[in-house]
Design a protein around this motif. Structure first.
Motif: not given
Length: 104
Positions: A49-57, A65-80
């Motif tokens: 499995s190749i992950d491209i994006a993930r939202v987690d707690t 986790d914006r794994l589609f970006r170069d470089p990969k990064d984390k963006k805080p979100v206020d989502w359920d």
């Protein structure tokens, strides 16, 4: 207390790859304390499995986790969990295109 509940959904196909969304919620995905929503595809050659994006707690806050970006990064979100699912159902093609552009 029950263990985590999981489900997987087929999002669609883009350029020959089938993209999937895996959802995990603890103690369940209807009202989770912790969750993860992951967009990925299965590599045909390696069957991995190749992950491209993930939202987690994890890490103590909800983030993407914006794994589609170069470089990969984390963006805080206020989502359920449901907002994360809705987001990926709508935007997965954009992330798939960007992942292929950046990572091939």
């Amino acid at each position: 207390m029950a263990g985590p509940q999981n489900f997987e959904d087929n999002l669609g196909t883009w350029r020959g790859r089938t993209y999937l969304m895996a959802v995990r919620g603890t103690p369940d995905y209807f009202d989770p304390d912790d969750f993860s929503v992951n967009v990925y595809y299965k590599d045909a050659a390696t069957e991995s499995s190749i992950d491209i994006a993930r939202v987690d707690t994890s890490h103590g806050y909800t983030h993407m986790d914006r794994l589609f970006r170069d470089p990969k990064d984390k963006k805080p979100v206020d989502w359920d969990i449901w907002e994360a699912i809705d987001h990926f159902e709508e935007y997965w093609p954009r992330y798939a295109k960007q992942f292929e552009k950046n990572w091939g």
